[in-house]
Design an enzyme around this catalytic site. Sequence first.
Site, PDB file in Angstrom:
ATOM      1  N   TRP A 157     -20.295 -27.729  71.203  1.00  0.00           N
ATOM      2  CA  TRP A 157     -20.004 -26.596  70.317  1.00  0.00           C
ATOM      3  C   TRP A 157     -19.593 -25.379  71.151  1.00  0.00           C
ATOM      4  O   TRP A 157     -18.716 -24.617  70.762  1.00  0.00           O
ATOM      5  CB  TRP A 157     -21.261 -26.265  69.496  1.00  0.00           C
ATOM      6  CG  TRP A 157     -21.120 -25.052  68.618  1.00  0.00           C
ATOM      7  CD1 TRP A 157     -20.689 -25.033  67.327  1.00  0.00           C
ATOM      8  CD2 TRP A 157     -21.413 -23.683  68.951  1.00  0.00           C
ATOM      9  NE1 TRP A 157     -20.691 -23.752  66.841  1.00  0.00           N
ATOM     10  CE2 TRP A 157     -21.130 -22.895  67.822  1.00  0.00           C
ATOM     11  CE3 TRP A 157     -21.886 -23.046  70.096  1.00  0.00           C
ATOM     12  CZ2 TRP A 157     -21.299 -21.516  67.807  1.00  0.00           C
ATOM     13  CZ3 TRP A 157     -22.053 -21.674  70.074  1.00  0.00           C
ATOM     14  CH2 TRP A 157     -21.759 -20.919  68.927  1.00  0.00           C
ATOM     15  N   HIS A 158     -20.228 -25.238  72.334  1.00  0.00           N
ATOM     16  CA  HIS A 158     -19.938 -24.074  73.163  1.00  0.00           C
ATOM     17  C   HIS A 158     -18.549 -24.117  73.770  1.00  0.00           C
ATOM     18  O   HIS A 158     -17.944 -23.078  74.007  1.00  0.00           O
ATOM     19  CB  HIS A 158     -20.982 -23.925  74.280  1.00  0.00           C
ATOM     20  CG  HIS A 158     -22.280 -23.387  73.789  1.00  0.00           C
ATOM     21  ND1 HIS A 158     -23.237 -24.191  73.236  1.00  0.00           N
ATOM     22  CD2 HIS A 158     -22.757 -22.127  73.736  1.00  0.00           C
ATOM     23  CE1 HIS A 158     -24.265 -23.435  72.874  1.00  0.00           C
ATOM     24  NE2 HIS A 158     -23.998 -22.181  73.162  1.00  0.00           N
ATOM     25  N   GLY A 159     -18.063 -25.271  74.067  1.00  0.00           N
ATOM     26  CA  GLY A 159     -16.739 -25.308  74.675  1.00  0.00           C
ATOM     27  C   GLY A 159     -16.233 -26.724  74.836  1.00  0.00           C
ATOM     28  O   GLY A 159     -17.006 -27.680  74.908  1.00  0.00           O
ATOM     29  N   PHE A 211     -16.309 -18.944  72.260  1.00  0.00           N
ATOM     30  CA  PHE A 211     -16.876 -20.118  71.589  1.00  0.00           C
ATOM     31  C   PHE A 211     -16.578 -20.069  70.116  1.00  0.00           C
ATOM     32  O   PHE A 211     -16.904 -20.916  69.372  1.00  0.00           O
ATOM     33  CB  PHE A 211     -18.377 -20.217  71.835  1.00  0.00           C
ATOM     34  CG  PHE A 211     -18.730 -20.158  73.306  1.00  0.00           C
ATOM     35  CD1 PHE A 211     -17.925 -20.841  74.224  1.00  0.00           C
ATOM     36  CD2 PHE A 211     -19.794 -19.442  73.765  1.00  0.00           C
ATOM     37  CE1 PHE A 211     -18.216 -20.790  75.578  1.00  0.00           C
ATOM     38  CE2 PHE A 211     -20.102 -19.390  75.117  1.00  0.00           C
ATOM     39  CZ  PHE A 211     -19.309 -20.056  76.019  1.00  0.00           C
TER      40      PHE A 211
END
Lengths: 304, 467
Positions: B326-328, B467
């Site tokens: 989800w962050h990257g 993000f």
Amino acid sequence: MKIKPDIVPTFLLAALFTGLLAAFLPSRDDGGEEALFWTRKTFAPASFDGVIMGDSRAYRGLSPEVMEKHLPGMKVLNFGYSNGGLNPEMFEAAGSKLDKTSQAKIMVLAVTANCLTGYTRGNEQWKKERFRSREERLERLWMRRFLIRFSPIRLSELDELFQTETPEKKYMNRYHPDGWVESEKFPPDTSEALPSYIKDFTRYKVENAYMDELFRQVKKWSDEGITVVAFRPPVTASMRMLEDTMARYNEYVIKEGIIQAGGHWIDIDPSEYETYDGSHLNKTSALRLSEKMGRELKILLGKE
Amino acid sequence: MLFHSLIFVLFAIVFFLINRWIGKRVKGRLAWLTLASFFFYGWWDGRFLFLILFSGLVDYGAALAMHRFPRRRTFFLIASLLANIGSLSLFKYSGFIAANLDSLFGLTGGYALTSHIDPFFLITPVGISFYTFQSMSYTLDVYKRKLEPTKNILHFFAYLSMFPQLVAGPIVRAKEMLPQLLQVNPVSKAERWEGLRLIVKGYFKKMVIADNLAPIVVAAFSAPDTNPSSLYWWGVMLAFAFQIYCDFSGYSDIARGLAKWMGYDFPDNFNHPYISTSLREFWTRWHISLSTWFRDYLYIPLGGNRGSRFRSHWNMWITMVVSGLWHGAAWTYVLWGALHAFFLSLERITHLDSWVRKSRPARLAGWFIVTLQVLVAWVFFRANSVEQAWEIVTTMFSFKGDWITGWGISGTVFIGIMVLWELLVSLRLDKSFRQVHPMAEMAFYAILITIIIFFRGEGSAFIYFQF
């Protein structure tokens, strides 16, 4: 009556503290001039007859103002960036600065070894400036005079106080609105830049694929009626040798490739110029080179 | 639009003045909030406004359809999830997926999938993960019948696009926010003060601490050769730990403060994560709105702690790896999530989290272990590649090289402030500061504002914007 904390007096108090500090602290530019310089260059309008491309040797080595003296009525922009490559991304960016209605469009390419290696493929500095937030750009362009009163105090500057040795060198940069950075270093040291280039060229060499890309672009521009002029920025003999051997820079092949693609090559005698670090021209030499380039362009454009 | 820019200050002044003029007219407030939020988002790149509109319209429509046709609600939920995950995949993960497929099948040149992706899809729209998750929580809650869908489209878009938290959270749940948006509560003096406290604290964290630590971290990670000193990297990672914490929690504090001034309450998103004595505790204190989102909408639906011990670990691993992704869109983020999952598994197996509660030395040992784990995991989160991350971790545990931290005066001062701040909180001494005289409190915040102006670091975007 019991006092309760409130935002209005807090803001007033903060304004008082800030005003007092702003009045008593010496106002410092804090790199504002430099920031404005890069923002202006990156977001310059498409209004130039000539654009200079390349890395730091280009933006420190050529003064558009001096070149324009030989090219009456023409406007030139120095579009060089630190580690700016001669690659499609930069070709497009530089090309977009040309005035489409200009009768005599010129692209000046400072072809260094560095520009044709993988090291400069990222065009990091240009990207950093290009993708700066709109807020920051507006602040740099329009609020600098106001913000300069509130320049931040950098604690890192205190580090210098604890250094036992005082810096022996004085580096001077003067930022011109046409994209030229007038540079000097006292005292000069013509071998200073060598170690960092040795490090870079150990890993990165001039690539044939990048040269071919350059030739294709020169042909494209030439076909579009743009006069393309290329040259090798002058450096010290040892730097030149390093580039020729370690980075595999072949001036003859590059020159021939550019001429065959429809461009022009200007030979520069490096012994006529002086650098302050072995790589970048000092002010006097930059002015001399700009004079020479101006004169050569005048001849090429048939203005003489 | 960046919170720490003069443009935003002007925007906020205009917003609050008009908001005040609108007064108690709910429809007017919703319309103004939506319009201002769209302007706020469009300031960055107007082309991507259509994504919020698309995501919002799909979820608004899907929720109403679920309510209207309860028997087909699974169908509408799947359609909504596909649309949201689809747009997220297209704009955030298409480059990553294509690059991995290219390398897996050895596709190069004109055959490479990456060469066929339009550059437009390679730009990750600011805050896409935040507003997509927020929108998804709405349909999921309607599906689970925990929430009545709103029929007022302005009501829904005011919730989805609220500018204070639009691009970097906290991820506010619809069931908490939708009712608030319909109430016009007069903002009390105490709430205004609380809002100011949060905003000033947030700006201090972001502009003074995070932005002054950023150059240390950037210099370390962008150097072509990894510094061979072990201590240097531990120092850099400590600087990064505080940088990311202050950057992100600073944003959350500003968002919460602005919401307070608007008469709304956002949930707390951080609660001093670095004083945690177990990793489990860390995840109840770090990015709380995302952790609880994953808990409620992924971990528990997967089975949570129910079933076998292996199943529970498996569910946790999936949740953490997805959270990393989800962050990257990079393997470094996946590894960051996996590393946390690994440490959490170890903690569960060894019952470390219950052991640390037994005595003060045990708590201290627990804190030390958690800090080491978090710092090592941050290497993967920040590194430019897996190779760089591995090289740094190896250096950190080599215990060799020069005894330098690379902090300089600046780093030492700002890290020192943070260490002291967290120490006061862990010893519960911070509460005594809240009982000072109101005049002293106002003077303290006025001084903080002055410090923010004169000791701000080099301005940069909030890390979590990407993000």
